[in-house]
Design a protein around this motif. Structure first.
Motif, PDB file in Angstrom:
ATOM      1  N   ASP A  36       1.469  -1.196   0.265  1.00 34.02           N
ATOM      2  CA  ASP A  36      -0.042   0.054   0.226  1.00 34.02           C
ATOM      3  C   ASP A  36       1.011   1.041  -0.225  1.00 34.02           C
ATOM      4  O   ASP A  36       0.559   1.930   1.125  1.00 34.02           O
ATOM      5  CB  ASP A  36      -0.692  -0.249   0.725  1.00 34.02           C
ATOM      6  CG  ASP A  36      -1.999   0.635   0.997  1.00 34.02           C
ATOM      7  OD1 ASP A  36      -2.113   1.288  -0.157  1.00 34.02           O
ATOM      8  OD2 ASP A  36      -3.208   1.308   2.093  1.00 34.02           O
ATOM      9  N   ARG A  37       1.944   1.219  -1.091  1.00 37.95           N
ATOM     10  CA  ARG A  37       2.313   2.884  -1.207  1.00 37.95           C
ATOM     11  C   ARG A  37       1.245   3.666  -1.116  1.00 37.95           C
ATOM     12  O   ARG A  37       1.954   4.597  -0.815  1.00 37.95           O
ATOM     13  CB  ARG A  37       3.455   2.515  -2.161  1.00 37.95           C
ATOM     14  CG  ARG A  37       4.413   1.122  -2.495  1.00 37.95           C
ATOM     15  CD  ARG A  37       5.736   2.119  -2.108  1.00 37.95           C
ATOM     16  NE  ARG A  37       7.313   0.920  -1.674  1.00 37.95           N
ATOM     17  CZ  ARG A  37       8.288   1.134  -1.365  1.00 37.95           C
ATOM     18  NH1 ARG A  37       8.770   2.241  -1.717  1.00 37.95           N
ATOM     19  NH2 ARG A  37       8.981  -0.038  -1.346  1.00 37.95           N
ATOM     20  N   LYS A  42      -0.425   9.006   1.413  1.00 37.99           N
ATOM     21  CA  LYS A  42      -1.328   9.416   1.583  1.00 37.99           C
ATOM     22  C   LYS A  42      -1.587  10.005   3.331  1.00 37.99           C
ATOM     23  O   LYS A  42      -1.583  10.915   4.279  1.00 37.99           O
ATOM     24  CB  LYS A  42      -2.341   8.837   2.015  1.00 37.99           C
ATOM     25  CG  LYS A  42      -3.271   9.748  -0.014  1.00 37.99           C
ATOM     26  CD  LYS A  42      -4.665   9.264   0.219  1.00 37.99           C
ATOM     27  CE  LYS A  42      -5.032   8.817  -1.981  1.00 37.99           C
ATOM     28  NZ  LYS A  42      -5.389   8.116  -2.098  1.00 37.99           N
ATOM     29  N   LEU A  43      -0.886   8.718   4.212  1.00 38.79           N
ATOM     30  CA  LEU A  43      -0.612   8.566   5.628  1.00 38.79           C
ATOM     31  C   LEU A  43       0.917   9.572   6.128  1.00 38.79           C
ATOM     32  O   LEU A  43       0.269  10.057   6.840  1.00 38.79           O
ATOM     33  CB  LEU A  43      -0.194   7.088   6.088  1.00 38.79           C
ATOM     34  CG  LEU A  43      -0.337   6.986   7.634  1.00 38.79           C
ATOM     35  CD1 LEU A  43      -1.212   7.456   8.256  1.00 38.79           C
ATOM     36  CD2 LEU A  43       0.904   5.352   7.541  1.00 38.79           C
TER      37      LEU A  43
ATOM     38  N   LEU B  14      -4.664   6.376   8.623  1.00 39.71           N
ATOM     39  CA  LEU B  14      -4.500   5.615   9.967  1.00 39.71           C
ATOM     40  C   LEU B  14      -4.996   4.516   9.182  1.00 39.71           C
ATOM     41  O   LEU B  14      -4.439   3.280   9.385  1.00 39.71           O
ATOM     42  CB  LEU B  14      -4.954   6.074  10.816  1.00 39.71           C
ATOM     43  CG  LEU B  14      -4.255   7.240  11.454  1.00 39.71           C
ATOM     44  CD1 LEU B  14      -3.932   7.671  13.043  1.00 39.71           C
ATOM     45  CD2 LEU B  14      -1.916   6.594  12.225  1.00 39.71           C
ATOM     46  N   GLN B  15      -6.407   4.410   9.169  1.00 41.94           N
ATOM     47  CA  GLN B  15      -6.651   2.874   8.702  1.00 41.94           C
ATOM     48  C   GLN B  15      -5.915   1.952   7.438  1.00 41.94           C
ATOM     49  O   GLN B  15      -6.642   1.137   7.682  1.00 41.94           O
ATOM     50  CB  GLN B  15      -8.081   3.078   8.250  1.00 41.94           C
ATOM     51  CG  GLN B  15      -8.844   3.781   9.754  1.00 41.94           C
ATOM     52  CD  GLN B  15     -10.945   3.659   9.329  1.00 41.94           C
ATOM     53  OE1 GLN B  15     -10.798   3.009   9.031  1.00 41.94           O
ATOM     54  NE2 GLN B  15     -11.459   4.992  10.457  1.00 41.94           N
ATOM     55  N   PRO B  22     -11.881   2.170  12.354  1.00 45.71           N
ATOM     56  CA  PRO B  22     -12.182   3.060  12.950  1.00 45.71           C
ATOM     57  C   PRO B  22     -12.056   3.432  14.489  1.00 45.71           C
ATOM     58  O   PRO B  22     -11.220   4.910  14.179  1.00 45.71           O
ATOM     59  CB  PRO B  22     -13.416   3.337  12.436  1.00 45.71           C
ATOM     60  CG  PRO B  22     -13.983   2.010  11.869  1.00 45.71           C
ATOM     61  CD  PRO B  22     -12.921   1.342  12.097  1.00 45.71           C
ATOM     62  N   ARG B  23     -12.173   2.554  15.275  1.00 44.17           N
ATOM     63  CA  ARG B  23     -11.639   3.331  17.175  1.00 44.17           C
ATOM     64  C   ARG B  23     -10.253   3.507  17.147  1.00 44.17           C
ATOM     65  O   ARG B  23     -10.230   4.142  18.143  1.00 44.17           O
ATOM     66  CB  ARG B  23     -12.535   2.317  17.726  1.00 44.17           C
ATOM     67  CG  ARG B  23     -13.751   1.836  16.972  1.00 44.17           C
ATOM     68  CD  ARG B  23     -14.649   3.455  18.096  1.00 44.17           C
ATOM     69  NE  ARG B  23     -14.894   3.221  20.170  1.00 44.17           N
ATOM     70  CZ  ARG B  23     -15.624   3.583  19.826  1.00 44.17           C
ATOM     71  NH1 ARG B  23     -16.814   3.828  19.533  1.00 44.17           N
ATOM     72  NH2 ARG B  23     -15.771   3.864  21.900  1.00 44.17           N
ATOM     73  N   SER B  24      -9.646   2.136  16.286  1.00 44.48           N
ATOM     74  CA  SER B  24      -8.127   2.571  16.617  1.00 44.48           C
ATOM     75  C   SER B  24      -7.432   3.476  16.235  1.00 44.48           C
ATOM     76  O   SER B  24      -7.195   4.333  17.064  1.00 44.48           O
ATOM     77  CB  SER B  24      -7.074   0.908  16.568  1.00 44.48           C
ATOM     78  OG  SER B  24      -7.969   0.231  16.424  1.00 44.48           O
TER      79      SER B  24
END
Lengths: 199, 199
Positions: A36-37, A42-43, B14-15, B22-24
């Motif tokens: 997931d590059r 985006k992260l 972050l997901q 979603p919660r973490s």
């Protein structure tokens, strides 16, 4: 043996996330690099931007990159004259999801904790006092957590509100919906009896 | 209700990490914003840099931002004439941590899986064949996972190595150290019997 410096740094920096140890960080790093590059790019971008741009709402202290958050800048929210005091933005979200409340918020971003050196000014109670004395408030709803620190904070805020002649309420404590009496702790059961309402 | 756009974007991005829902993601975002802006800044920076700069080693295909990884560029590693084939960089690290092996590696970055459209060229077997036919190899050690796909991949590579007249070995399968026979599955026990050694 270590990985190349950049991969090593990635694994180490992922460990600053809560609940992420060396093994999970390694798994996350390899997942991003292998599969997931795009998502990783985006992260990295959104973490960097959020860290530098997100501040606090000038009015309710929740997180926002604007001066006022979406709730504080919504004129419909001021109509009710209600102010709900919560400990964290996550609590605010939980209350919003319940859909019952449509007033404004004040987010403490913590609770009173003298042992940790967290006093009234650190959780914005000076600003809350100004807000209470300057605005026209019908009701202050204390929705801090039902912990020792949360209760102490609620009591402290109640005293401030009394000084400002504002009505103060505390959210109800009792048996949660869907819970079984058998498994509810004694303190909660006692509170559910002392807080019983007429039917 | 949603958070401000930037906080929302942070929670969403972050997901993309494995095991983070979603919660973490919300918990992580608030942790970074509330308590670890420094760590978050470093995280954003190192994720961005790793995503754009980290590529594959020209020789063994593991992750590195240089042309050759630290193992491939170490002249002592070539002396043994051994090449260990593994599925992922994490496997490579596990073998390195065991401290038993001091030869070179070839990282497949996956395994043969015709149903998912992953053929020999996708896991670099064309390059492995060139490596085997051009170099002077004393032994190829197959350390793919003991799964159906891993075994199939090992068999495929063994055929290539035989064509190149290179000695091929497979790591031993059997009862893990510290394990109890009672709880070991039948296939592993059968393998531990068929692979028994003289004492």
């Amino acid at each position: 043996m270590k990985f190349s410096p950049l991969v090593d740094e990635l694994i180490k920096s992922l460990q600053c996330l809560p609940g992420v140890g060396p093994r999970s960080a390694q798994r996350m790093a390899f997942h991003l690099l292998e599969r997931d590059r795009n998502g990783g790019g985006k992260l990295g971008d959104s973490v960097s931007r959020a860290m530098s741009e997100v501040g606090h709402c000038q009015q309710c202290r929740t997180f926002t990159e604007q001066e006022l958050c979406q709730i504080c800048s919504n004129p419909k929210r001021t109509e009710s004259g209600q102010l709900c005091v919560v400990e964290s933005p996550a609590d605010l979200l939980a209350i919003e999801s319940a859909g019952q409340y449509s007033g404004q918020y004040f987010v403490l971003m913590g609770h009173l904790s003298p042992l940790d050196g967290i006093g009234p000014d650190d959780i914005g109670l000076d600003r809350l006092e100004t807000t209470l004395s300057e605005g026209e408030w019908r009701e202050i709803i204390l929705a801090t957590n039902p912990t020792v620190e949360g209760e102490a904070t609620a009591q402290y805020i109640a005293d401030i509100a009394h000084d400002c002649d504002v009505k103060v309420t505390r959210i109800a404590h009792g048996v949660p919906v869907g819970g079984e009496l058998e498994y509810v702790d004694g303190t909660t059961l006692a509170l559910s009896f002392s807080g019983r309402t007429a039917v």
